[in-house]
Design an enzyme around this catalytic site. Structure first.
Site, mmCIF file in Angstrom:
data_model
loop_
_atom_site.group_PDB
_atom_site.id
_atom_site.type_symbol
_atom_site.label_atom_id
_atom_site.label_comp_id
_atom_site.label_asym_id
_atom_site.label_seq_id
_atom_site.Cartn_x
_atom_site.Cartn_y
_atom_site.Cartn_z
ATOM 1 N N LEU A 65 6.869 -1.064 4.620
ATOM 2 C CA LEU A 65 6.777 -0.200 5.752
ATOM 3 C C LEU A 65 5.465 0.316 5.974
ATOM 4 O O LEU A 65 4.767 0.579 4.836
ATOM 5 C CB LEU A 65 7.903 0.715 5.834
ATOM 6 C CG LEU A 65 9.409 0.241 5.311
ATOM 7 C CD1 LEU A 65 10.424 1.154 5.189
ATOM 8 C CD2 LEU A 65 9.689 -0.601 6.763
ATOM 9 N N PRO A 66 5.129 0.864 7.267
ATOM 10 C CA PRO A 66 3.839 1.498 7.487
ATOM 11 C C PRO A 66 3.523 2.794 6.513
ATOM 12 O O PRO A 66 2.541 2.829 6.024
ATOM 13 C CB PRO A 66 3.778 2.026 8.891
ATOM 14 C CG PRO A 66 4.986 1.107 9.498
ATOM 15 C CD PRO A 66 6.167 0.780 8.342
ATOM 16 N N THR A 96 2.239 1.443 1.137
ATOM 17 C CA THR A 96 1.326 2.462 0.876
ATOM 18 C C THR A 96 1.698 3.705 1.334
ATOM 19 O O THR A 96 1.661 4.006 2.473
ATOM 20 C CB THR A 96 -0.146 2.166 1.077
ATOM 21 O OG1 THR A 96 -0.589 0.967 0.519
ATOM 22 C CG2 THR A 96 -0.959 3.058 0.396
ATOM 23 N N LYS A 171 -3.335 3.160 -6.484
ATOM 24 C CA LYS A 171 -3.753 2.558 -4.979
ATOM 25 C C LYS A 171 -4.740 3.631 -4.328
ATOM 26 O O LYS A 171 -5.748 2.926 -3.826
ATOM 27 C CB LYS A 171 -2.373 1.960 -4.376
ATOM 28 C CG LYS A 171 -2.597 1.830 -2.953
ATOM 29 C CD LYS A 171 -3.008 0.431 -2.717
ATOM 30 C CE LYS A 171 -3.482 0.136 -1.182
ATOM 31 N NZ LYS A 171 -4.056 -1.216 -1.000
ATOM 32 N N LYS A 246 -5.478 6.633 7.099
ATOM 33 C CA LYS A 246 -4.285 6.889 6.613
ATOM 34 C C LYS A 246 -4.436 7.063 4.872
ATOM 35 O O LYS A 246 -3.985 7.928 4.223
ATOM 36 C CB LYS A 246 -3.046 5.961 6.842
ATOM 37 C CG LYS A 246 -1.801 6.340 6.272
ATOM 38 C CD LYS A 246 -0.731 5.122 6.084
ATOM 39 C CE LYS A 246 -1.129 4.081 5.026
ATOM 40 N NZ LYS A 246 -0.189 3.264 4.935
#
Ligand code: NAD
Length: 300
Positions: A65-66, A96, A171, A246
């Site tokens: 998902l975003p 992420t 990450k 983001k």
């Protein structure tokens, strides 16, 4: 483990789910966009009417998902996937998101008796399609072992970073460094070109010298220097400026929560914020070079 639920079939999720179908798993899919579901059904997946319907009989649930809020809603809202899965199901979130949110969701899963890992990926849409992603995993060793046969069908490298949330931390460290390297490479190339150097010659020199890095070697930000890069197709495709922004924001939140100084990460987040606001949010993140050299390739 034969029946997989896959939720979130966007640029990354769709090719990942396709690889699981191709590997012979029974894959139930759900996305808010009907067209995304239809394209997976064509590839051999089964459409589910909702996320909870998709997970009901699944042995493992994968979500892609975003951002934070999508993951929180799907997992934590009443009637969400944690309320609908069968006992013993394994949860794998590849989105992420913030490490704190990953820990919150893993805790909620554990309270209901489910094993869960955070498994964000590196490798982009090309890696997702080729099944060569890198998975960066947070969670227990036992849960990772359970997930491994699935991850191996979608990726080439699997790293265990630590307990819940550690995959997201690793990450974010990687993407903060990537943002810094991209902005730095763009700056160095622009300086050379301002002195009349050929950007390809300068790139070749730096790629074999101590300034060598991934953005010079495979993702050069200067148009025409390297075939097949977003820079050579007007900064389309690839990894969008908005997504990089983001991730740089997540890095800054992580830095605040751990009291860790990240001066370059803070600066590069500001650069990407200004770049996005200047109209480049949907262009590839290598377009940051245009902040220094506005004539290169402006968005229409
Ligand atoms: P995307 O926007 O293309 O896809 C997200 C999908 O999730 C969309 O199809 C959307 O409809 C669906 N969705 C949103 N909420 C949903 C819900 N409640 N239920 C079902 N479906 C829902 O994003 P993407 O490029 O696939 O990226 C996904 C994640 O992977 C992001 O966190 C991103 O940062 C990360 N990532 C992306 C890349 C890349 O190159 N695109 C690389 C590495 C990691």
């Amino acid at each position: 483990m034969q029946h997989i639920a896959f939720i979130g079939l966007g640029n990354m999720g769709a090719p990942m789910a396709r690889n699981l179908v191709a590997a012979g798993f029974h894959v139930s899919v759900f996305d808010l966009a009907p067209a995304a579901v239809a394209s997976l059904v064509e590839a051999g997946a089964t459409a589910a009417a909702s996320a909870s319907a998709a997970v009901q009989t699944a042995d493992a649930v994968i979500t892609m998902l975003p951002a934070n809020k999508h993951v929180q809603e799907l997992y934590l809202a009443a009637g969400g996937v944690l309320d609908s899965a069968k006992p013993g199901a394994l949860f794998i979130d590849c989105s992420t998101i913030a490490a704190d949110v990953a820990r919150q969701v893993a805790q909620a899963a554990s309270e209901r008796g489910f094993a869960m890992i955070d498994a964000p990926v590196s490798g982009g849409t090309a890696g997702a399609a080729a099944g060569t992603l890198t998975f960066i995993v947070g969670g227990s060793e036992a849960a990772l072992q359970q997930a491994r046969p699935l991850l191996e069908k979608m990726g080439k490298n699997i790293f265990h970073a630590g307990e819940a949330g550690a995959g997201q931390v690793a990450k974010i460290c990687n993407n903060m460094l990537l943002g810094i390297l991209m902005a730095g490479t763009a700056e160095a190339l622009n300086l050379g070109v301002a002195h009349g150097l050929d950007p390809k010659v300068l790139s070749d020199i730096m790629a074999k010298s101590s300034g060598r890095n991934w953005t010079l070697e495979v993702y050069n930000p200067w148009p025409g220097v390297m075939d097949g890069t977003p820079a050579s197709r007007n900064y389309t495709g690839g990894f969008g400026t908005a997504l990089m922004l983001k991730d740089l924001g997540l890095a800054q939140q992580s830095a605040l929560s751990a009291n860790a100084p990240t001066p370059l990460g803070g600066l590069v987040r500001q650069l990407y914020q200004m770049h996005a606001q200047a109209g480049y949010a949907q262009q590839d993140f290598s377009s940051i070079v245009q902040m220094l050299q506005p004539g290169l390739n402006k968005p229409a």
